[in-house]
Enzyme design. Structure first.
Site, mmCIF file in Angstrom:
data_model
loop_
_atom_site.group_PDB
_atom_site.id
_atom_site.type_symbol
_atom_site.label_atom_id
_atom_site.label_comp_id
_atom_site.label_asym_id
_atom_site.label_seq_id
_atom_site.Cartn_x
_atom_site.Cartn_y
_atom_site.Cartn_z
ATOM 1 C CG ASP A 479 30.025 -19.067 22.292
ATOM 2 O OD1 ASP A 479 29.226 -18.125 22.453
ATOM 3 O OD2 ASP A 479 30.478 -19.745 23.239
ATOM 4 C CG ASP A 549 27.193 -19.156 29.278
ATOM 5 O OD1 ASP A 549 26.980 -20.107 28.513
ATOM 6 O OD2 ASP A 549 28.046 -18.278 29.055
HETATM 7 C C1 GLA Z 1 30.390 -19.217 26.224
HETATM 8 C C2 GLA Z 1 29.312 -20.267 25.997
HETATM 9 C C3 GLA Z 1 29.606 -21.475 26.840
HETATM 10 C C4 GLA Z 1 30.978 -22.024 26.480
HETATM 11 C C5 GLA Z 1 32.032 -20.948 26.642
HETATM 12 C C6 GLA Z 1 33.360 -21.414 26.107
HETATM 13 O O1 GLA Z 1 30.326 -18.701 27.490
HETATM 14 O O2 GLA Z 1 28.054 -19.750 26.278
HETATM 15 O O3 GLA Z 1 28.621 -22.464 26.642
HETATM 16 O O4 GLA Z 1 30.940 -22.520 25.164
HETATM 17 O O5 GLA Z 1 31.672 -19.764 25.953
HETATM 18 O O6 GLA Z 1 34.329 -20.444 26.206
#
Ligand code: GLA
Length: 756
Positions: A479, A549
């Site tokens: 990420d 997301d």
């Molecule tokens: C980002 C990712 C999510 C999750 C969060 C965790 O927003 O896109 O899928 O993994 O971080 O903090």
């Protein structure tokens, strides 16, 4: 041979299956761009070039007294800088004496079988015997800058990649202020721009409009390819649609900030330039030094947007994505993020895995929160050590319990970031970007590590490679949750600070390269606050990227639709999440959520312990369905059947490349009473073949359980009345007509199999 050079006419002709690309060296050694488009024979190409004394156009010295040759009006293969071409340009360079200017002339070419290497950068590759490289070298008389224009031609695939190698062949340092990858002049034609903008949780929204005489700039200045604008766009003729018309695609294989400028000039000629975003960029090119730009993937379709998309989908599958999961089926996963957020311990994760295993899920992914003091998103980033308060005894005992259930195991990391509240930051505050005298901007309460630094990368490599060596981990979600700002590197001298952002990206690629090479069996999934770094650069290292997301299935329809113009569904991380949805509060049937997520990597992101028995039964059958349709979804041709948002439903389809099967998907987004007939024409079938419909509406009907609807009103009793066999031509040209479809966001999947 996918290209020829005619010595007499000094004409380069690149040929792909359906396109031609012509360049010519004139008597002054200016490299003209003659043509890129539908395949043609080059005889008579001279008629495409228009020489005329256009008022006040500047003329280079050597053409005197000819006033018809102007760098400002000739279509050129690469741009000059500061010497009379006032259109958008690809290069800005300053000499050691402070003068700036570049005026390139043809100096020669070479070619070889295979694809040129691109050190340190992700790039398309040749699978053997597919590609040919043509390198045309240009030199300037004064500025000792040599430019290699590198064309890699994948003739059978209608793809041409382009990048540039800039070389300093003189004394002293040259400063590059802009070092783009591409210049393409399209002297004739009027074009629409189709680009993909967005925001966090609403990425890659298509927007189309005719080009005007105002210069269009598509860019990300965020140090990442970004949620806000994708490094892929299309120019197409005004009449172009999915099946008709001319379309050109431009895709940069790069994950940092980028810029594309598109200018329709005073004579209606269109110029496109594209490369690394230059506002926060400069590069000191030392004596003998080389600068390699990222590659742009170009493609041309004479048959509309679908053909163009297929070109990119196949190319990304076959020539960008690498490793085991290029061909192997990826496991159906469950991710705990929306199920637990930060509130978990080892017991809870194992319970989730136990429940998921019973449903047929194949991999448990532990998301954010397992390391350091990471109990919220305010602390812990940088401390890549297990939080044993949450996971007693470390990762291994928990993973062993999960593996004993027959599941694979995956884990989340965000290596490029650091929280101030972390041991790493307390020890190395200088590793994070911050400008002298300024407090850095926080975003999600985190700062960005200077990935251009070797010591930073060495630390991350040690933590992550040890973790992978010591634990049987099958998957990494990588990420990256903020844009880059406060770009100042403490290891670069003052006059090299402009290199910081690109060095960050090179550092990122270096680390990804080391880890993916050393652990080839690990499946990597990219992520950046959802789909903020959804680009072909990341796809080179990780065959899938979390798309957004926003897990709301109805919103996802649009994000997947927009993303599909350039990228194959196999790259789109997509999960079924809980209803009501956590981002929008919307209720949506679990069947619909699965139909949408199946047009991606497919997995779940919820707490299975909280599911009803009905939902659990649905999930069991969804996973079976996904496996059954896997090949046609992930390897077939993808068709957009509706223009998004134009009617009360959305439909899309897959067809096997040999037309042996097809999967039609439909979601009614806004059901109508007294419904306008819903007739859909399928694509990609064999018109002369007979197809049998394997159609099981039970899933859909189960999802209607709470509605008091007579199930035979659904589909108008067609199940009994309609024949089960259809000719391909009937399905493609007559279409398939659905009866009344009711309920909240009903979805159907219909599978057609060729039987004769
Ligand atoms: C980002 C990712 C999510 C999750 C969060 C965790 O927003 O896109 O899928 O993994 O971080 O903090």
């Amino acid at each position: 041979m996918s290209f020829t050079y005619d010595q007499t006419q000094k004409l380069f002709t690149i040929e792909t299956k359906n396109s031609s690309y012509l360049m010519q060296v004139d008597k002054y050694r200016i490299l003209h761009h003659i043509y890129y488009g539908r395949k043609i024979k080059s005889d008579g190409y001279e008629n495409l070039i228009f020489f005329y004394d256009r008022s006040c156009a500047g003329n280079p010295d050597e053409v005197y007294p000819d006033r018809t040759i102007s760098l400002n009006t000739i279509p050129q293969e690469f741009t000059t800088f500061g010497v009379g071409d006032f259109r958008v340009h690809s290069i800005e360079v300053t000499n050691p004496d402070g003068s700036f200017g570049a005026d390139f002339r043809y100096a020669g070419y070479k070619s070889f079988e295979g694809a040129a290497e691109l050190p340190g950068l992700p790039h398309a590759y040749d699978n053997g015997g597919e590609a040919e490289t043509l390198i045309i070298t240009l030199k300037d008389k004064v500025t000792p800058l040599t430019v290699d224009l590198v064309f890699v031609i994948y003739a059978e695939k209608d793809m041409i990649t382009r990048h540039v190698v800039y070389r300093n062949e003189g004394k002293g340092t040259l400063k590059l202020g802009r070092a783009f990858s591409l210049c393409l002049d399209l002297p004739y034609g009027k074009w629409d721009l189709l680009h993909f903008h967005g925001k966090h949780a609403k990425e890659r929204q298509p927007e189309r409009r005719p080009l005007s005489h105002a210069i269009e700039t598509l860019e990300s200045g965020r140090g990442t390819s970004s949620h806000q604008e994708n490094p892929f766009f299309i120019l197409c003729d005004h009449a172009a649609n999915e099946d008709y018309g001319e379309a050109y695609g431009f895709m940069l294989i790069y994950s940092g900030g980028f810029k594309a400028e598109i200018e329709v000039d005073q004579f209606d000629s269109t110029r496109v330039v594209m490369g690394i975003q230059d506002d926060l960029f400069s590069w000191n090119l030392e004596e003998g030094g080389e600068f390699h730009t990222p590659e742009v993937i170009l493609s041309y379709s004479k048959d509309g947007l679908t053909r163009l998309s297929h070109n990119y989908h196949d190319f990304i599958h076959e020539n960008v994505i690498r490793g085991r999961y290029k061909t192997e089926r990826k496991p159906v996963l469950i991710n705990n993020w929306e199920g637990t957020y930060f509130d978990f311990d080892d017991q809870k994760i194992v319970e989730i895995a136990e429940e998921a295993a019973k449903l047929g899920v194949e991999m448990m992914v532990l998301d954010d929160g397992w390391f350091g003091e990471r109990n919220s998103d305010n602390a812990g980033l940088g401390d890549w050590f297990v939080n044993e308060k949450k996971l007693k005894g470390g990762l291994k005992p928990m993973i062993d319990r999960i593996k004993a259930l027959g599941l694979k195991f995956g884990i989340w990391i965000e290596p490029e970031m650091v929280n101030e509240d972390s041991d790493l930051y307390r020890k190395h505050p200088d590793w994070a970007f911050a400008m002298p005298g300024r407090k850095p901007t926080r975003c999600r309460n985190q700062l960005v590590l200077d990935m251009g630094r070797e010591d930073v990368r060495a630390y991350l490599y040690e933590c992550l490679s040890n973790m992978l060596r010591e634990n049987p981990i099958d998957y990494i979600k990588w990420d990256m949750n903020r844009s880059l700002s406060d770009l100042y590197s403490r290891v670069l001298p003052a006059d090299r600070q402009g290199e910081t952002a690109h060095r960050y990206v090179l550092g990122l690629y270096d680390l990804m390269d080391k880890l993916t090479s050393e652990f080839p069996d690990v499946l990597f999934e990219g992520c950046s606050g959802g789909g903020g770094r959804f680009d072909a650069g990341i796809m080179y290292y990780s065959p899938q990227i979390w798309l957004s997301d926003d897990t709301d299935a109805i919103q996802r329809l649009q994000i997947q639709y927009g993303s599909s113009f350039g990228y194959p569904v196999s790259t789109m991380g997509a999960h079924v999440s809980a209803s009501p949805n956590h981002q929008t509060g919307r209720h949506c049937p679990i069947h619909t959520r699965a139909v949408v997520a199946m047009s991606g990597t497919f997995g779940y992101e919820l707490d299975p312990r909280k599911l009803s028995e009905n939902d659990k039964a649905m999930i069991r059958s969804q996973i079976e369905t996904f496996k059954k349709y896997y090949d046609v979804i992930q390897r077939g041709d993808y068709y957009r059947l509706t223009e998004f948002g134009k009617t009360y439903y959305e439909a899309w389809q897959y067809a096997a490349k040999d037309a042996s099967e097809a999967l039609l998907n439909l979601v009614v987004t806004n059901p109508e009473p007294n419904q306008t007939p819903l007739n859909i024409r399928l694509k990609g079938l064999d018109p002369d073949a007979i197809y049998e419909l394997e159609y099981d509406a039970r899933e859909y009907l189960k999802s209607l359980d709470d509605l008091e609807i007579n199930e035979f009103s659904v589909d108008s009793g067609k199940k009994e009345a309609a024949p089960k066999r259809y000719s391909g031509s009937m399905l493609m040209y007559g279409g398939f007509t659905f009866g009344w479809i009711a309920g909240d966001y009903p979805a159907l999947q219909m599978h057609f199999v060729k039987v004769g």
